[in-house]
Scaffold this motif. Structure first.
Motif, PDB file in Angstrom:
ATOM      1  N   SER A  65       0.840  -1.195   0.000  1.00 23.28           N
ATOM      2  CA  SER A  65       0.000   0.000   0.000  1.00 23.28           C
ATOM      3  C   SER A  65       0.873   1.243   0.000  1.00 23.28           C
ATOM      4  O   SER A  65       1.809   1.355   0.796  1.00 23.28           O
ATOM      5  CB  SER A  65      -0.910   0.012   1.230  1.00 23.28           C
ATOM      6  N   PHE A  66       0.559   2.174  -0.889  1.00 21.79           N
ATOM      7  CA  PHE A  66       1.265   3.445  -0.922  1.00 21.79           C
ATOM      8  C   PHE A  66       0.653   4.416   0.096  1.00 21.79           C
ATOM      9  O   PHE A  66       0.414   5.590  -0.201  1.00 21.79           O
ATOM     10  CB  PHE A  66       1.230   4.033  -2.332  1.00 21.79           C
ATOM     11  N   ARG A  67       0.384   3.923   1.279  1.00 27.50           N
ATOM     12  CA  ARG A  67      -0.001   4.758   2.412  1.00 27.50           C
ATOM     13  C   ARG A  67       0.119   3.923   3.690  1.00 27.50           C
ATOM     14  O   ARG A  67       0.017   2.695   3.652  1.00 27.50           O
ATOM     15  CB  ARG A  67      -1.431   5.292   2.276  1.00 27.50           C
ATOM     16  N   ARG A  68       0.352   4.608   4.800  1.00 26.78           N
ATOM     17  CA  ARG A  68       0.308   3.932   6.105  1.00 26.78           C
ATOM     18  C   ARG A  68      -1.121   3.873   6.607  1.00 26.78           C
ATOM     19  O   ARG A  68      -1.584   2.863   7.123  1.00 26.78           O
ATOM     20  CB  ARG A  68       1.185   4.673   7.116  1.00 26.78           C
ATOM     21  N   ASP A  69      -1.836   4.978   6.471  1.00 26.23           N
ATOM     22  CA  ASP A  69      -3.237   5.066   6.828  1.00 26.23           C
ATOM     23  C   ASP A  69      -3.839   6.176   5.986  1.00 26.23           C
ATOM     24  O   ASP A  69      -3.171   6.752   5.118  1.00 26.23           O
ATOM     25  CB  ASP A  69      -3.430   5.309   8.332  1.00 26.23           C
ATOM     26  N   SER A  70      -5.083   6.508   6.224  1.00 28.37           N
ATOM     27  CA  SER A  70      -5.780   7.465   5.351  1.00 28.37           C
ATOM     28  C   SER A  70      -5.182   8.863   5.400  1.00 28.37           C
ATOM     29  O   SER A  70      -5.421   9.671   4.493  1.00 28.37           O
ATOM     30  CB  SER A  70      -7.264   7.524   5.735  1.00 28.37           C
ATOM     31  N   LYS A  71      -4.379   9.171   6.416  1.00 28.55           N
ATOM     32  CA  LYS A  71      -3.799  10.503   6.540  1.00 28.55           C
ATOM     33  C   LYS A  71      -2.311  10.538   6.202  1.00 28.55           C
ATOM     34  O   LYS A  71      -1.723  11.627   6.125  1.00 28.55           O
ATOM     35  CB  LYS A  71      -4.004  11.033   7.959  1.00 28.55           C
ATOM     36  N   SER A  72      -1.707   9.391   6.012  1.00 31.97           N
ATOM     37  CA  SER A  72      -0.247   9.328   5.800  1.00 31.97           C
ATOM     38  C   SER A  72       0.027   8.578   4.504  1.00 31.97           C
ATOM     39  O   SER A  72       0.108   7.349   4.484  1.00 31.97           O
ATOM     40  CB  SER A  72       0.436   8.631   6.979  1.00 31.97           C
ATOM     41  N   LEU A  73       0.186   9.335   3.405  1.00 36.41           N
ATOM     42  CA  LEU A  73       0.331   8.747   2.079  1.00 36.41           C
ATOM     43  C   LEU A  73       1.790   8.763   1.646  1.00 36.41           C
ATOM     44  O   LEU A  73       2.628   9.449   2.226  1.00 36.41           O
ATOM     45  CB  LEU A  73      -0.516   9.526   1.072  1.00 36.41           C
ATOM     46  N   ALA A  74       2.070   8.015   0.595  1.00 38.54           N
ATOM     47  CA  ALA A  74       3.384   8.062  -0.044  1.00 38.54           C
ATOM     48  C   ALA A  74       3.290   8.893  -1.311  1.00 38.54           C
ATOM     49  O   ALA A  74       2.334   8.764  -2.086  1.00 38.54           O
ATOM     50  CB  ALA A  74       3.863   6.648  -0.370  1.00 38.54           C
ATOM     51  N   ASN A  75       4.289   9.724  -1.554  1.00 33.98           N
ATOM     52  CA  ASN A  75       4.363  10.533  -2.757  1.00 33.98           C
ATOM     53  C   ASN A  75       5.765  10.418  -3.354  1.00 33.98           C
ATOM     54  O   ASN A  75       6.752  10.187  -2.639  1.00 33.98           O
ATOM     55  CB  ASN A  75       4.058  12.000  -2.443  1.00 33.98           C
ATOM     56  N   SER A  76       5.832  10.547  -4.683  1.00 34.84           N
ATOM     57  CA  SER A  76       7.110  10.495  -5.392  1.00 34.84           C
ATOM     58  C   SER A  76       7.926   9.282  -4.967  1.00 34.84           C
ATOM     59  O   SER A  76       9.136   9.353  -4.754  1.00 34.84           O
ATOM     60  CB  SER A  76       7.907  11.782  -5.138  1.00 34.84           C
ATOM     61  N   SER A  77       7.254   8.149  -4.834  1.00 34.85           N
ATOM     62  CA  SER A  77       7.895   6.923  -4.363  1.00 34.85           C
ATOM     63  C   SER A  77       7.732   5.813  -5.386  1.00 34.85           C
ATOM     64  O   SER A  77       6.907   5.898  -6.299  1.00 34.85           O
ATOM     65  CB  SER A  77       7.315   6.509  -3.012  1.00 34.85           C
ATOM     66  N   ARG A  78       8.525   4.762  -5.190  1.00 33.87           N
ATOM     67  CA  ARG A  78       8.632   3.743  -6.233  1.00 33.87           C
ATOM     68  C   ARG A  78       8.720   2.344  -5.625  1.00 33.87           C
ATOM     69  O   ARG A  78       9.425   2.117  -4.643  1.00 33.87           O
ATOM     70  CB  ARG A  78       9.888   4.019  -7.065  1.00 33.87           C
ATOM     71  N   VAL A  79       8.018   1.375  -6.268  1.00 37.34           N
ATOM     72  CA  VAL A  79       8.186  -0.048  -5.971  1.00 37.34           C
ATOM     73  C   VAL A  79       8.616  -0.725  -7.262  1.00 37.34           C
ATOM     74  O   VAL A  79       7.943  -0.593  -8.297  1.00 37.34           O
ATOM     75  CB  VAL A  79       6.887  -0.684  -5.438  1.00 37.34           C
ATOM     76  N   THR A  80       9.738  -1.440  -7.214  1.00 35.86           N
ATOM     77  CA  THR A  80      10.294  -2.032  -8.423  1.00 35.86           C
ATOM     78  C   THR A  80      10.891  -3.403  -8.116  1.00 35.86           C
ATOM     79  O   THR A  80      11.251  -3.704  -6.973  1.00 35.86           O
ATOM     80  CB  THR A  80      11.366  -1.104  -9.024  1.00 35.86           C
ATOM     81  N   ASN A  81      10.976  -4.257  -9.139  1.00 38.54           N
ATOM     82  CA  ASN A  81      11.611  -5.564  -9.024  1.00 38.54           C
ATOM     83  C   ASN A  81      11.138  -6.347  -7.804  1.00 38.54           C
ATOM     84  O   ASN A  81      11.923  -6.928  -7.065  1.00 38.54           O
ATOM     85  CB  ASN A  81      13.132  -5.408  -8.997  1.00 38.54           C
ATOM     86  N   THR A  82       9.847  -6.350  -7.604  1.00 36.12           N
ATOM     87  CA  THR A  82       9.231  -7.055  -6.482  1.00 36.12           C
ATOM     88  C   THR A  82       8.213  -8.055  -7.020  1.00 36.12           C
ATOM     89  O   THR A  82       7.588  -7.829  -8.053  1.00 36.12           O
ATOM     90  CB  THR A  82       8.601  -6.041  -5.512  1.00 36.12           C
ATOM     91  N   VAL A  83       8.058  -9.157  -6.304  1.00 38.61           N
ATOM     92  CA  VAL A  83       7.204 -10.260  -6.735  1.00 38.61           C
ATOM     93  C   VAL A  83       6.098 -10.491  -5.717  1.00 38.61           C
ATOM     94  O   VAL A  83       6.350 -10.522  -4.503  1.00 38.61           O
ATOM     95  CB  VAL A  83       8.029 -11.560  -6.900  1.00 38.61           C
ATOM     96  N   ILE A  84       4.867 -10.653  -6.208  1.00 39.54           N
ATOM     97  CA  ILE A  84       3.766 -11.188  -5.400  1.00 39.54           C
ATOM     98  C   ILE A  84       3.178 -12.344  -6.201  1.00 39.54           C
ATOM     99  O   ILE A  84       2.669 -12.136  -7.306  1.00 39.54           O
ATOM    100  CB  ILE A  84       2.684 -10.141  -5.100  1.00 39.54           C
TER     101      ILE A  84
END
Length: 733
Positions: free
Chosen positions: A129-148
């Motif tokens: 999730s690109f956030r911790r909770d509804s008030k704490s988001l991630a911006n200008s961030s990246r997820v790469t070379n990861t597998v699910i």
């Protein structure tokens, strides 16, 4: 790389990288010799939490190789474009997050790479999730070379998503997502707050591996937005992704926001369409839709205003109606936000359609969806089919679409023919192979992509001697793909066999018809996990089963999770299943799905219930228990219930099945005064060919949704010459 990215001299996983998240440089392994980055190697979850508390811009947290079980990870920090904060694995594929693990990001300029999620499922609604909770988001961030991979809740009705993007200016690239089985989109972009709208996310070079059929709504591979925020722009760029057999439901991608761009993606053997379900002003360009002849494969479905579908390649697509190569929908006048807005100002230009089954114009036309497309253009497209048949179907007045400059090799419908030039040698002039992206250019290069081999292949041959619980003992040691060869003799099973891997059980050559199987519990085989079963050359009797209502030789279980099971029965006999009422041969538990059942060259006699009883989904939510059922050259005699009983309720339009084919088979004394010989409720595809029914009622086909067209040929209802073997009841009216 987008304009404005700032490169830094940090060697990460062996490659220099640009810290701005809108980048396309893959991150593959940690370079031990990074001088400009402070590497913090952690070995426990407590050490990770302490590292997060002290991390500053330019730092890298490295998870030590190993299995991190039940890891509820949160990465928070304030990096910068020049000095991001990193979270990575020690070596490619060396860090496995298993059990109930998840990852949440909060802050700015964070980069995550090199993780693998498998052997479990998220305890939350989201894996990453690109956030911790509804008030704490991630911006200008990246997820790469990861597998699910195969990280699905064991209860397939429980809804979650694997990746959810919030915030703005985030990037998701060179990742591998494959095998989601439970409800909920694989990946989502959310617009549920102003901080996540007009987000300019970049999703690229990802491998979206097979998404098996869900059997209900909620099986999208990718969704941007929701109905509620659909009139808001997302401005997400989705490019160079490979969608490999993504077939969860009719919407491979569900676009529910405005201003998005889908370009240079490949859709291979993926059922359904890239659906412009809500929102306006989206562009679909230079994508390849290659169905490879697989069932229900489609292209683009157009709804709403200002949509552009330009310069795409559509090839070997078999889908019709909502799954056509191109589907332009009718809308609802003054539509509420969650229904169908009228197509207005659509531009469909420069596309190539090669060997496709259907272009549907005005699809969905009915009393509610009566608003035809307006102010739109279909121009300079090429349509060529080797069979010489036109793929066009006009469901309503198409005068609101201007047709011009198009080329075809077969006559289009007269109402639109002025906009087409017919050229018989057209197929020699144009090809669609230059669109999209190659499979090997997506995902990670250190983790294998899904293969197309049968799950029944690749195992060992195991000889089994007759005796008490011989099958139970052999299957307890069996591996996926093993083939159990049975000697002639008697096999009495006093234990239920829980089957979690695909195996084949067959008579040894020369022992065909001499292998006798009986069982003493209410079920012999219970399929769960990855369980699949082939039976060949057996004689099975039900006389030793307990005196219970609702016994079943083969069934499924939702406990412990379940894939889309495969079942094949061939060259076998089944007798004396009458110890109590409703004894069936094949059944399914609620919340489970057979992808395919094949029965051929087999006979079933003296059964107190149904031979195939797949009617557990009675909530009328559009769910069902089998996708494909095929019966051929088989006999059914003295069966109290319907020989085949399949139920799909509700009016949901998001799925394709069930599809039923019954050929060259006989039904003698099947059903009674209350039960038809065959009972098919809500089935979407039906073929009955060269069958006979004697001494019983005809088959019953109940239509609940869609536009199924039953195909009947060569059938006979003995004693009712001239009457069809199929009674049709239509509940849509």
């Amino acid at each position: 790389m987008r304009v404005g990215a700032i490169c830094i001299a940090v060697s990460v996983m062996g490659l220099s990288a640009c810290a701005f998240p809108q980048q396309s440089v893959p991150v593959e392994r940690v370079d031990e010799a990074v001088d400009s980055v402070r590497r913090i190697v952690v070995h426990t979850q407590d050490e990770f939490e302490q590292a997060v508390k002290t991390v500053t811009a330019g730092d890298m947290i490295v998870l030590a190789d190993g299995v991190w079980r039940d890891f509820d990870a949160v990465l928070e920090g304030e990096g910068s474009a020049e000095q991001p904060i990193w979270l990575t694995g020690e070596t490619p594929g060396g860090v496995i997050l298993s059990g109930q693990s998840s990852l949440r990001l909060s802050g700015k300029h964070l980069i995550v790479s090199g993780l693998v999620f498998r052997d479990g499922y998220t305890p939350r609604n989201e894996v990453i999730s690109f956030r911790r909770d509804s008030k704490s988001l991630a911006n200008s961030s990246r997820v790469t070379n990861t597998v699910i991979e195969n990280y699905s809740n064991p209860d397939r009705t429980q809804r979650d998503s694997w990746v959810v993007m919030y915030g703005k200016n985030n990037e998701f690239d060179h990742n591998h997502l494959s095998g989601k089985l439970n409800s909920g989109p694989t990946m989502v972009v959310r617009l549920n707050s102003e901080e996540s709208q007009d987000n300019n996310h970049h999703v690229h070079h990802n491998y979206f591996g097979p998404r098996p059929v869900l059997g209900s709504n909620g099986g999208e591979t990718f969704r941007i937005g929701t109905s509620h925020y659909s009139l808001t722009n997302s401005n997400t760029l989705v490019e160079y992704n490979y969608f490999d057999r993504c077939s969860g439901e009719v919407e491979i991608i569900s676009n529910k926001s405005g201003g998005n761009t889908y370009r240079n993606n490949t859709f291979f053997e993926s059922r359904g369409t890239l659906t412009l379900r809500h929102g306006n002003g989206t562009s679909v360009e230079k994508n390849l839709f290659d169905g490879n002849g697989a069932p229900y494969t489609g292209g683009v479905r157009v709804i709403n205003g200002d949509q552009t579908i330009r310069n795409n390649g559509f090839k070997d697509l078999t889908g019709e109606r909502f799954s056509g190569a191109l589907v332009v929908m009718n809308g609802v006048p003054n539509s509420p936000i969650n229904r169908y807005h009228q197509v207005d100002n659509a531009l469909i230009e420069g596309n190539v359609f090669e060997n496709i089954a259907a272009i549907e114009l005005g699809e969905g036309s009915d009393a509610e969806r009566s608003a035809v497309p307006i102010n739109s253009a279909f121009k300079n497209n090429v349509i060529m089919n080797a069979d010489g048949q036109t793929p066009f179907t006009l469901h309503d007045d198409m005068s609101g679409i201007e047709f011009s400059g198009n080329k075809v090799n077969s006559e289009p419908p007269k109402a639109i023919s002025s906009g087409f030039e017919v050229l018989t040698d057209l197929a020699q002039k144009v090809a669609v192979d230059n669109y999209g992206v190659a499979r090997e250019e997506t995902g990670v290069d250190w983790y294998p992509k899904a293969t197309a081999k049968s799950p029944f292949e690749g195992g060992s041959d195991i000889n089994v001697n007759a005796g008490e619980n011989a099958l139970f003992d052999a299957i307890a040691k069996a591996k996926a793909g093993d083939h159990l060869w049975l000697d002639a003799g008697d096999y009495n099973e006093a234990k239920i066999i829980e089957l979690r891997v695909p195996v084949t059980i067959g008579a040894k050559p020369g022992a065909e018809g001499k292998v006798n199987v009986s069982f003493e519990r209410r079920n012999l085989f219970v399929l769960s996990g990855q369980g699949g079963l082939k039976l060949d050359g057996l004689n099975v009797v039900g006389s030793k089963a307990p005196d219970n209502v609702g016994n079943s030789l083969i069934t499924t279980s939702a406990i412990g999770g379940g894939s889309n099971h495969l079942l094949q029965i061939s060259n076998s006999t089944f007798t004396d299943f009458v110890v109590n009422r409703s004894f069936s041969i094949v059944s399914a538990a609620k919340g489970t799905l057979y992808h395919q059942i094949k029965i051929f060259n087999s006979s079933f006699s003296d059964v107190s219930g149904s031979v195939v009883k797949l009617d557990a989904e009675t909530d009328d939510y559009g769910m069902y228990n089998v996708e494909f059922l095929e019966i051929e050259n088989s006999e059914f005699k003295n069966v109290k219930g319907p020989a085949v009983d399949v139920y799909r309720g509700g009016r949901d339009e998001s799925t394709f099945g069930p599809a039923i084919v019954i050929k060259s088979s006989g039904f003698d004394g099947v059903g009674d005064e209350k039960e038809p010989a065959i009972n098919l409720h809500g089935v979407q595809v039906l073929k009955l060919e060269d069958n006979t029914i004697a001494g019983g009622k005809q088959a019953l086909f109940t239509i609940t949704t869609g536009k199924p067209q039953p195909h009947l040929s060569g059938n006979a209802w003995i004693g009712h010459e001239g009457d069809t073997i199929l009674k049709i009841e239509d509940l849509r009216k």
